[in-house]
Write a protein that holds these residues in place. Structure first.
Motif, PDB file in Angstrom:
ATOM      1  N   GLY A 224       0.674  -1.199   0.072  1.00 43.93           N
ATOM      2  CA  GLY A 224       0.102  -0.167  -0.219  1.00 43.93           C
ATOM      3  C   GLY A 224       1.251   1.523   0.019  1.00 43.93           C
ATOM      4  O   GLY A 224       0.292   2.206  -0.456  1.00 43.93           O
ATOM      5  N   LEU A 225       1.648   1.047   0.993  1.00 44.30           N
ATOM      6  CA  LEU A 225       2.870   2.426   0.713  1.00 44.30           C
ATOM      7  C   LEU A 225       3.748   2.402  -0.549  1.00 44.30           C
ATOM      8  O   LEU A 225       4.197   4.157  -0.840  1.00 44.30           O
ATOM      9  CB  LEU A 225       3.976   2.274   1.899  1.00 44.30           C
ATOM     10  CG  LEU A 225       3.160   2.567   3.679  1.00 44.30           C
ATOM     11  CD1 LEU A 225       4.469   2.155   4.232  1.00 44.30           C
ATOM     12  CD2 LEU A 225       3.141   4.510   3.302  1.00 44.30           C
ATOM     13  N   LYS A 227       2.292   1.835  -3.143  1.00 43.99           N
ATOM     14  CA  LYS A 227       1.650   2.293  -4.681  1.00 43.99           C
ATOM     15  C   LYS A 227       1.449   3.467  -4.341  1.00 43.99           C
ATOM     16  O   LYS A 227       0.887   4.547  -4.777  1.00 43.99           O
ATOM     17  CB  LYS A 227       0.815   1.362  -4.230  1.00 43.99           C
ATOM     18  CG  LYS A 227      -0.768   1.781  -5.299  1.00 43.99           C
ATOM     19  CD  LYS A 227      -0.228   1.749  -6.772  1.00 43.99           C
ATOM     20  CE  LYS A 227      -1.427   2.402  -7.461  1.00 43.99           C
ATOM     21  NZ  LYS A 227      -1.175   2.278  -8.934  1.00 43.99           N
ATOM     22  N   TYR A 228       1.406   4.401  -2.705  1.00 43.92           N
ATOM     23  CA  TYR A 228       1.206   5.040  -2.549  1.00 43.92           C
ATOM     24  C   TYR A 228       2.309   6.255  -3.254  1.00 43.92           C
ATOM     25  O   TYR A 228       1.923   7.663  -3.586  1.00 43.92           O
ATOM     26  CB  TYR A 228       0.838   5.652  -1.196  1.00 43.92           C
ATOM     27  CG  TYR A 228      -0.380   7.129  -1.191  1.00 43.92           C
ATOM     28  CD1 TYR A 228      -1.735   6.619  -0.769  1.00 43.92           C
ATOM     29  CD2 TYR A 228       0.284   8.144  -1.023  1.00 43.92           C
ATOM     30  CE1 TYR A 228      -1.705   7.987  -0.623  1.00 43.92           C
ATOM     31  CE2 TYR A 228      -0.174   9.140  -0.336  1.00 43.92           C
ATOM     32  CZ  TYR A 228      -1.703   9.636  -0.389  1.00 43.92           C
ATOM     33  OH  TYR A 228      -1.735  10.299  -0.098  1.00 43.92           O
ATOM     34  N   THR A 238      -1.666  12.821  -5.175  1.00 42.82           N
ATOM     35  CA  THR A 238      -1.613  13.013  -3.857  1.00 42.82           C
ATOM     36  C   THR A 238      -2.276  14.335  -3.194  1.00 42.82           C
ATOM     37  O   THR A 238      -1.869  14.479  -1.997  1.00 42.82           O
ATOM     38  CB  THR A 238      -0.425  12.729  -2.777  1.00 42.82           C
ATOM     39  OG1 THR A 238       0.504  14.302  -3.662  1.00 42.82           O
ATOM     40  CG2 THR A 238       0.241  11.546  -3.480  1.00 42.82           C
ATOM     41  N   ILE A 245      -8.132   6.793  -1.245  1.00 41.05           N
ATOM     42  CA  ILE A 245      -8.990   6.062  -0.975  1.00 41.05           C
ATOM     43  C   ILE A 245      -9.769   5.610  -2.023  1.00 41.05           C
ATOM     44  O   ILE A 245     -10.271   4.284  -1.574  1.00 41.05           O
ATOM     45  CB  ILE A 245      -8.429   5.549   0.578  1.00 41.05           C
ATOM     46  CG1 ILE A 245      -7.760   5.848   0.847  1.00 41.05           C
ATOM     47  CG2 ILE A 245      -9.611   4.769   0.768  1.00 41.05           C
ATOM     48  CD1 ILE A 245      -7.899   6.209   2.689  1.00 41.05           C
ATOM     49  N   ASP A 248      -8.389   4.621  -6.297  1.00 42.48           N
ATOM     50  CA  ASP A 248      -7.643   3.771  -6.431  1.00 42.48           C
ATOM     51  C   ASP A 248      -8.303   2.333  -5.667  1.00 42.48           C
ATOM     52  O   ASP A 248      -7.686   2.014  -4.832  1.00 42.48           O
ATOM     53  CB  ASP A 248      -6.204   3.959  -5.619  1.00 42.48           C
ATOM     54  CG  ASP A 248      -5.257   3.285  -6.245  1.00 42.48           C
ATOM     55  OD1 ASP A 248      -4.155   3.944  -7.195  1.00 42.48           O
ATOM     56  OD2 ASP A 248      -4.801   1.618  -5.545  1.00 42.48           O
ATOM     57  N   ILE A 251      -4.819   0.241  -3.220  1.00 46.85           N
ATOM     58  CA  ILE A 251      -5.337   0.551  -2.469  1.00 46.85           C
ATOM     59  C   ILE A 251      -6.421   0.544  -1.309  1.00 46.85           C
ATOM     60  O   ILE A 251      -6.384   0.006  -0.459  1.00 46.85           O
ATOM     61  CB  ILE A 251      -5.060   2.176  -2.478  1.00 46.85           C
ATOM     62  CG1 ILE A 251      -3.394   2.742  -2.644  1.00 46.85           C
ATOM     63  CG2 ILE A 251      -4.930   2.697  -0.664  1.00 46.85           C
ATOM     64  CD1 ILE A 251      -3.234   3.834  -2.555  1.00 46.85           C
ATOM     65  N   GLN A 252      -7.479  -0.143  -2.001  1.00 47.00           N
ATOM     66  CA  GLN A 252      -8.642   0.029  -1.605  1.00 47.00           C
ATOM     67  C   GLN A 252      -8.508  -1.810  -1.489  1.00 47.00           C
ATOM     68  O   GLN A 252      -9.239  -2.325   0.035  1.00 47.00           O
ATOM     69  CB  GLN A 252      -9.866  -0.443  -2.403  1.00 47.00           C
ATOM     70  CG  GLN A 252     -10.575   1.269  -2.701  1.00 47.00           C
ATOM     71  CD  GLN A 252     -11.416   0.850  -3.806  1.00 47.00           C
ATOM     72  OE1 GLN A 252     -12.009   0.034  -4.565  1.00 47.00           O
ATOM     73  NE2 GLN A 252     -11.768   3.017  -3.933  1.00 47.00           N
ATOM     74  N   MET A 254      -5.495  -3.357  -0.556  1.00 43.18           N
ATOM     75  CA  MET A 254      -4.887  -4.189   0.339  1.00 43.18           C
ATOM     76  C   MET A 254      -5.327  -3.169   1.702  1.00 43.18           C
ATOM     77  O   MET A 254      -5.123  -3.895   2.412  1.00 43.18           O
ATOM     78  CB  MET A 254      -3.299  -2.617   0.148  1.00 43.18           C
ATOM     79  CG  MET A 254      -2.604  -2.806  -1.309  1.00 43.18           C
ATOM     80  SD  MET A 254      -1.804  -5.070  -1.329  1.00 43.18           S
ATOM     81  CE  MET A 254      -2.595  -6.278  -2.370  1.00 43.18           C
ATOM     82  N   VAL A 255      -6.510  -2.093   1.725  1.00 48.92           N
ATOM     83  CA  VAL A 255      -6.769  -1.783   2.429  1.00 48.92           C
ATOM     84  C   VAL A 255      -7.741  -3.043   3.073  1.00 48.92           C
ATOM     85  O   VAL A 255      -7.626  -3.422   4.461  1.00 48.92           O
ATOM     86  CB  VAL A 255      -6.991  -0.761   2.435  1.00 48.92           C
ATOM     87  CG1 VAL A 255      -8.006   0.062   3.845  1.00 48.92           C
ATOM     88  CG2 VAL A 255      -6.519   0.704   2.276  1.00 48.92           C
TER      89      VAL A 255
END
Length: 268
Positions: A224-225, A227-228, A238, A245, A248, A251-252, A254-255
């Motif tokens: 996740g990091l 990707k950010y 950003t 959130i 993307d 990231i969704q 990964m969360v």
């Protein structure tokens, strides 16, 4: 988060207290954002995205905005007062710090992003207070580091606007540049991952949850990091963590996988 990490999510009484605290802080934060929008109105009018905000766009006039701000602040104070006295203290501290931020501290380099990060630490302190959960030093450190990482990512967007258009969205922008922010974000990302690894391997944590497999969730935090960082350095997108959130898919995912795996380990 304190309720989740303590394994008490199924406790109806604590969940209700947490929900009320969530409402109280949401009202308080909304009032603060309106106050900040008033002070930033001149800058927001020339910002490529913020000029569409309700006050800057004229969708809501100033008198109604002031009324809404006072109502929201009152709701925040009223709800927190009826939960527990210490919750009210946290809300008042949040008001004081953010008023100071809006008036002056946002113009002090480094301190500006740290104040933002501290605001998120106050959120989890409130969650711990209303649930009577002992706040782990791990969650405090990780919350602060992640919030600081996201605040710098947003500040990076202000620098990009200045470089591309010559418009200064903030007075403090002269003290930042892309190279400095990129290096700092990379350092923070590395520290976040390392801190999370230490958290998962901590004897204290493993004994508390009676499970030694928490380290498996590190993968989702790391991806996740990364990707950010890719969104920040490559896509240069950003400006809004919330928007990222919500839009993307990676990231969704990964969360979702982190919450699912952590919940499985913690509750089953």
């Amino acid at each position: 988060m304190p309720l989740f990490f303590s394994g008490e999510m199924i406790n109806a009484y604590l969940f209700l207290n947490t929900f009320l605290a969530f409402l109280a802080f949401s009202f308080a934060a909304s009032a603060v954002y309106i106050f900040n929008d008033f002070l930033d109105l001149k800058d927001d009018l020339i910002h490529p995205r913020k000029r569409f905000r309700p006050i800057a766009s004229g969708e809501i006039d100033k008198k109604n905005a002031i009324l809404i701000m006072l109502v929201l602040a009152s709701f925040g104070v009223f709800i927190s007062t009826n939960i527990i006295f210490h919750a009210l203290i946290v809300i008042i501290i949040y008001f004081i710090i953010n008023i100071a931020y809006s008036v002056y501290l946002k113009n002090v380099v480094i301190l500006d992003v740290n104040v933002i990060a501290f605001g998120f630490v106050l959120r989890i302190w409130l969650g711990a207070i209303v649930t009577d959960v002992n706040l782990s030093i791990w969650i405090v450190i990780l919350t602060y580091l992640l919030a600081l990482f996201l605040a710098l990512a947003k500040r990076r967007d202000d620098v990009l606007i200045f470089l591309n258009s010559g418009l200064k969205m903030r007075k403090v922008i002269d003290a930042y540049n892309i190279k400095f922010i990129n290096i700092t974000m990379i350092i923070l990302a590395a520290v976040i991952v390392m801190t999370y690894i230490l958290f998962t391997l901590s004897n204290e944590v493993q004994l508390r949850i009676q499970n030694e497999h928490l380290y498996l969730t590190v993968l989702f935090v790391l991806l996740g990091l990364i990707k950010y960082l890719q969104l920040a350095f490559f896509d240069e997108n950003t400006a809004s963590p919330v928007s990222i959130i919500l839009n993307d898919r990676f990231i969704q995912l990964m969360v979702f996988l982190w919450v699912l795996s952590y919940s499985f380990i913690l509750y089953l």
